[in-house]
Design a protein around this motif. Structure first.
Motif, PDB file in Angstrom:
ATOM      1  N   GLY A  55       0.831  -0.922  -0.275  1.00 50.55           N
ATOM      2  CA  GLY A  55       0.135  -0.152   0.555  1.00 50.55           C
ATOM      3  C   GLY A  55       0.520   1.864  -0.228  1.00 50.55           C
ATOM      4  N   GLU A  75      -2.652  10.336   4.960  1.00 50.95           N
ATOM      5  CA  GLU A  75      -3.611   8.588   4.570  1.00 50.95           C
ATOM      6  C   GLU A  75      -2.698   7.093   4.561  1.00 50.95           C
ATOM      7  N   TYR A  77      -3.017   3.494   2.694  1.00 49.54           N
ATOM      8  CA  TYR A  77      -3.930   2.925   2.014  1.00 49.54           C
ATOM      9  C   TYR A  77      -3.367   1.355   1.556  1.00 49.54           C
ATOM     10  N   MET A  81      -5.344  -0.157  -3.402  1.00 51.03           N
ATOM     11  CA  MET A  81      -5.787   1.349  -3.186  1.00 51.03           C
ATOM     12  C   MET A  81      -6.682   2.109  -2.492  1.00 51.03           C
ATOM     13  N   HIS A  82      -7.656   1.235  -1.792  1.00 51.43           N
ATOM     14  CA  HIS A  82      -8.652   1.336  -0.758  1.00 51.43           C
ATOM     15  C   HIS A  82      -7.710   2.205   0.452  1.00 51.43           C
ATOM     16  N   LEU A  83      -8.718   3.303   0.647  1.00 53.50           N
ATOM     17  CA  LEU A  83      -8.577   3.841   1.678  1.00 53.50           C
ATOM     18  C   LEU A  83      -8.764   3.756   2.990  1.00 53.50           C
ATOM     19  N   LYS A  84      -7.595   3.088   3.733  1.00 54.21           N
ATOM     20  CA  LYS A  84      -7.581   2.780   4.849  1.00 54.21           C
ATOM     21  C   LYS A  84      -7.708   3.233   6.603  1.00 54.21           C
ATOM     22  N   SER A  86      -7.042   8.152   7.148  1.00 52.85           N
ATOM     23  CA  SER A  86      -7.063   9.551   6.727  1.00 52.85           C
ATOM     24  C   SER A  86      -6.933  10.078   8.418  1.00 52.85           C
TER      25      SER A  86
END
Length: 532
Positions: A55, A75, A77, A81-84, A86
């Protein structure tokens, strides 16, 4: 496969039939987009801090005003490429507001670097602070630099450099000095956990205004090298048609106890750009460009190596680009006129490449190097309205890329030019320039282009390029093989991905992978670009 991914693949196949430089049955890379996300209002992604197959960590900033101040977000990821997570980063410490300096990845940890100007003590302090798993700063602050300041408006500036193997970190800052006296600066070298190895206050052998530092390098042994320019006088460029400056390297070894200077004198030639790297053997490799005319054009390459043991400069070589390379894509009539000037020795009319900025120096395993440069310049136009007021427009030009492969003895093995035209107005070149990846013995360049450059009726004619103006475009990848051959492939259109790619944010994240970023309004996405 989702409908959108199917559309992207179909568009790739259609576009690939229009490529004038590439074989139609070759697909150099595949792209997999992550989810579409929405960014907080007023924020922009500034850069990728670190990334890999696992990531990425990304820095997001929001410009503030006098009352709100700047806001920072880190942030995280995952590999798809998924946002884990922020996390907003609080720059206050015990009620005191600090200035953001940097976010770095060192020894598997994220560190926040901040500074605080203590007006009472007239000092500006630099601190390192580790972030925990929740991306929150830990409570302990570590002092890693300080500068004496005269008042709150003269805080002093810190610069940080990391060694190639990430084992050493250099903190550099200028120290106060009086006008017309030699400049002074401080060097502090730390290991990957910010444990101090050595520090020294240095006085330069040059007066105020006669010296400027271009680059700082630290090697795996903690030695520091400064690349600088010495000016003979205030003209700073030329006098009587000759350069009034010299490049020099200042070396500080044995924990700063030993100092050595290496002057680089090319007599009547102008070094227009130069950079230095620490090689795998610990010696220095320096490469750049030179000109016969001045500092705005280049005729060829300057290359040499510095043996840190013998203190000798070896393989110093100036190598001119051949005439065909300097006049590539010009009309035949113009080529004929320039060739006559070259034969006659007319230096003022001898062709040179205009306004190229040296972006990267890649070290070869055999001691040679590869130079990468891009034509970059800005010009301004003014308009007067009917009421007498003036409007100023800035035009940002990011054009052709050149790649130069240099042998260990300084001889140019091959040169390749990637034709590209990107001119945008009043945006700082936000969607312009390129991203680069090195995959085995090949180089890949990803950038936005005008789709009309890939239409079937182009018939291979690359002399005229349609301009990318910052809006709808096609994203392409140019491949340069080990022998300098160029192939260019369309990848996808920005309409297909619902975002416009920002090449300056993209970066290589693995041996065959690049992390691609794009945005449209407040929507944004990341993708993994896998090279074959």
């Amino acid at each position: 496969m989702s409908w959108k991914h199917l559309v992207i693949c179909l568009n790739f196949l259609v576009l690939s039939t229009f490529s004038s430089n590439a074989q139609q049955d070759v697909r150099p890379a595949t792209i997999n987009w992550g989810e579409e996300l929405r960014e907080p209002a007023g924020t922009t992604i500034e850069r990728i801090i670190t990334a890999g197959s696992w990531g990425a960590y990304v820095l997001r900033r929001k410009t503030g005003n006098t009352f709100t101040g700047e806001q920072l977000f880190v942030e995280q990821y995952d590999g798809r490429m998924h946002l884990k997570r922020s996390q907003k980063v609080d720059l206050r410490y015990k009620g005191k507001k600090r200035e953001f300096e940097d976010l770095i990845w060192s020894n598997g940890k994220l560190y926040l670097l901040t500074s605080f100007n203590n007006e009472a003590k007239k000092k500006n302090y630099l601190f390192a602070q580790e972030l925990d798993r929740r991306l929150l700063p830990k409570k302990n602050l570590q002092l890693i630099g300080e500068i004496d300041t005269r008042d709150k408006f003269r805080e002093g500036v810190f610069d940080v450099a990391v060694s190639r193997d990430s084992s050493k970190l250099l903190v550099y800052n200028q120290l106060p000095f009086k006008k017309n006296e030699p400049e002074r600066f401080a060097l502090r070298v730390y290991d990957a956990d910010f444990q101090e190895i050595w520090m020294q206050d240095i006085t330069l052998p040059y007066g105020d205004g006669n010296f400027s530092i271009e680059e700082y390098r630290v090697d795996r042994d903690g030695n520091v090298y400064l690349l600088g320019v010495i000016y003979e006088d205030r003209t700073r460029v030329r006098r009587n048609g000759k350069p009034t400056y010299n490049y020099t390297i200042l070396a500080y070894t044995d924990k700063g106890e030993r100092a050595q200077e290496y002057r680089i004198d090319l007599e009547d030639q102008f070094i227009t750009d130069l950079t230095v790297r620490v090689g795998n053997d610990g010696n220095l490799v320096c490469a750049g460009f030179y000109s016969n005319k001045g500092t705005y054009s280049i005729k060829g390459t300057c290359f040499f190596q510095l043996d840190v043991n013998t203190k000798e400069i070896v393989h110093l070589n100036l190598m001119s680009f051949d005439f065909e390379f300097r006049t590539e894509y010009m009309s035949e009539g113009r080529k004929d006129r320039l060739e006559r000037a070259e034969v006659q020795g007319n230096t003022n009319r001898t062709p040179e490449l205009y306004r190229y900025s040296l972006d990267n120096l890649i070290l070869r395993s055999d001691g040679g190097a590869v130079l990468v440069a891009e034509q970059y310049y800005v010009f301004q136009q003014s308009y007067r309205y009917w009421d007498g007021t003036l409007r100023y427009d800035n035009f940002y030009n990011y054009n052709d890329i050149i790649v130069v492969n240099i042998q260990p003895d300084g001889v140019i093995e091959w040169t390749t030019r990637i034709p590209k035209r990107q001119e945008t107005m009043n945006d700082g070149g936000y969607y312009s320039s390129y991203a680069m990846a090195t995959v085995r013995d090949r180089f890949y360049f990803v950038y936005n282009d005008n789709s009309r450059n890939y239409q079937a009726n182009r018939n291979g004619n690359r002399r005229y390029l349609y301009n990318f103006n910052g809006r709808y475009s096609v994203v392409v990848v140019s491949e340069i093989t080990r022998d300098g051959q160029l192939n260019t492939f369309p990848l996808f259109t920005n309409r297909d991905a619902d975002v416009i790619t920002r090449p300056k944010i993209c970066r290589q994240t693995g041996s065959r992978r690049m992390m691609v970023y794009g945005e449209q309004g407040r929507n944004y996405r990341f993708a993994n670009l896998e090279f074959e």
